[in-house]
Design a protein around this motif. Structure first.
Motif, PDB file in Angstrom:
ATOM      1  N   LEU A  49      -0.104 -14.335  -1.605  1.00  0.00           N
ATOM      2  CA  LEU A  49       1.310 -13.955  -1.590  1.00  0.00           C
ATOM      3  C   LEU A  49       2.235 -15.163  -1.582  1.00  0.00           C
ATOM      4  N   LYS A  76       9.057  -9.842  -2.447  1.00  0.00           N
ATOM      5  CA  LYS A  76       9.546  -9.927  -3.820  1.00  0.00           C
ATOM      6  C   LYS A  76       9.287 -11.319  -4.393  1.00  0.00           C
ATOM      7  N   GLU A  80       8.004  -9.078  -9.468  1.00  0.00           N
ATOM      8  CA  GLU A  80       7.075  -8.216  -8.738  1.00  0.00           C
ATOM      9  C   GLU A  80       7.603  -7.863  -7.342  1.00  0.00           C
ATOM     10  N   ILE A  82       6.269  -5.913  -3.793  1.00  0.00           N
ATOM     11  CA  ILE A  82       5.022  -5.488  -3.140  1.00  0.00           C
ATOM     12  C   ILE A  82       5.328  -4.833  -1.787  1.00  0.00           C
ATOM     13  N   ALA A 108       4.692   2.779  -3.791  1.00  0.00           N
ATOM     14  CA  ALA A 108       4.859   2.225  -5.142  1.00  0.00           C
ATOM     15  C   ALA A 108       5.760   3.134  -5.979  1.00  0.00           C
ATOM     16  N   VAL A 119       5.449  -1.346  -9.757  1.00  0.00           N
ATOM     17  CA  VAL A 119       4.677  -1.884  -8.633  1.00  0.00           C
ATOM     18  C   VAL A 119       3.196  -1.825  -9.010  1.00  0.00           C
ATOM     19  N   ARG A 120       2.553  -2.980  -8.988  1.00  0.00           N
ATOM     20  CA  ARG A 120       1.152  -3.022  -9.417  1.00  0.00           C
ATOM     21  C   ARG A 120       0.173  -3.059  -8.246  1.00  0.00           C
ATOM     22  N   ARG A 121       0.673  -3.450  -7.069  1.00  0.00           N
ATOM     23  CA  ARG A 121      -0.231  -3.546  -5.907  1.00  0.00           C
ATOM     24  C   ARG A 121       0.575  -3.533  -4.616  1.00  0.00           C
ATOM     25  N   GLY A 122      -0.144  -3.301  -3.528  1.00  0.00           N
ATOM     26  CA  GLY A 122       0.447  -3.371  -2.198  1.00  0.00           C
ATOM     27  C   GLY A 122      -0.606  -3.930  -1.259  1.00  0.00           C
ATOM     28  N   GLU A 134      -5.787  -5.877  -0.222  1.00  0.00           N
ATOM     29  CA  GLU A 134      -4.975  -5.509  -1.387  1.00  0.00           C
ATOM     30  C   GLU A 134      -5.342  -4.103  -1.877  1.00  0.00           C
ATOM     31  N   LYS A 136      -4.718  -1.859  -5.231  1.00  0.00           N
ATOM     32  CA  LYS A 136      -4.164  -1.837  -6.595  1.00  0.00           C
ATOM     33  C   LYS A 136      -3.565  -0.455  -6.886  1.00  0.00           C
TER      34      LYS A 136
END
Ligand code: SF4
Length: 182
Positions: A49, A76, A80, A82, A108, A119-122, A134, A136
């Protein structure tokens, strides 16, 4: 995710959970720890991150989903966003628990509606292990979350109690609705 009847009692019947002293105490401790973690801006030290900055994670509402929510932390970087949530427990052997994956999936969708982004991941931060896991945001995760929302909407409309995999007669509770659950 814990039990669909909880959503029914709370959302359809409008009942508030009744916590015993121990549950109330652990809830307060949880909140206190959550605030501390937010101030420490975990897991920003995580190399995955680097370059991300915390954003103000205010309460978000999506009219499309009819969902209101706020992750513990929003990060941010250029291009992106997250969501991060803190859990004061252990991971599922290094992976996120299914309900936590669903939570990230829901955040997301919410963030995408509110911030007009993808949003691609958290991340779920498991505090007892000091581990950021992570999650996805894949098409199957999105579909799963939307199907859960659909089930909740159907429950709202039909006002019928949902099926649960728990046996209400022998369930030990821990949800705050043991006193009404038969
Ligand atoms: S008592 Fe058990 S079955 Fe009833 S709502 Fe709570 S978790 Fe679900």
């Amino acid at each position: 995710m814990f039990c669909p009847l909880i959503t029914y009692y709370n959302r359809v019947l409008g009942l508030s959970p009744v916590m015993d002293f121990q549950q109330q105490e652990s809830k307060e401790l949880h909140e206190e720890l959550r605030e501390k973690m937010k101030k420490r801006k975990f897991p920003l030290k995580d190399k995955r991150l680097s370059g991300f900055k915390p954003m103000d994670a205010h309460l978000m509402y999506s009219e499309r989903l009819n969902v209101l929510g706020r992750p513990d932390l929003l990060l941010k970087s250029e291009g992106e966003v997250i969501p991060v949530d803190f859990k004061f427990m252990r991971s599922r052997r290094g992976k996120a628990w299914p309900d936590h994956r669903a939570q990230i999936g829901l955040y997301a969708l919410l963030i995408e509606d509110v911030y007009d982004t993808v949003v691609r991941r958290g991340f779920i931060y498991y505090a007892l292990e000091e581990r950021a896991v992570e999650v996805k945001v894949t098409p199957p995760l999105r579909r799963w979350v939307l199907s859960i929302l659909r089930e909740i909407r159907e429950m709202d409309e039909s006002q019928e109690p949902p099926k649960t995999w728990r046996n209400p007669e022998s369930c030990s509770g821990g949800c705050g609705y043991r006193h009404v659950c038969v």
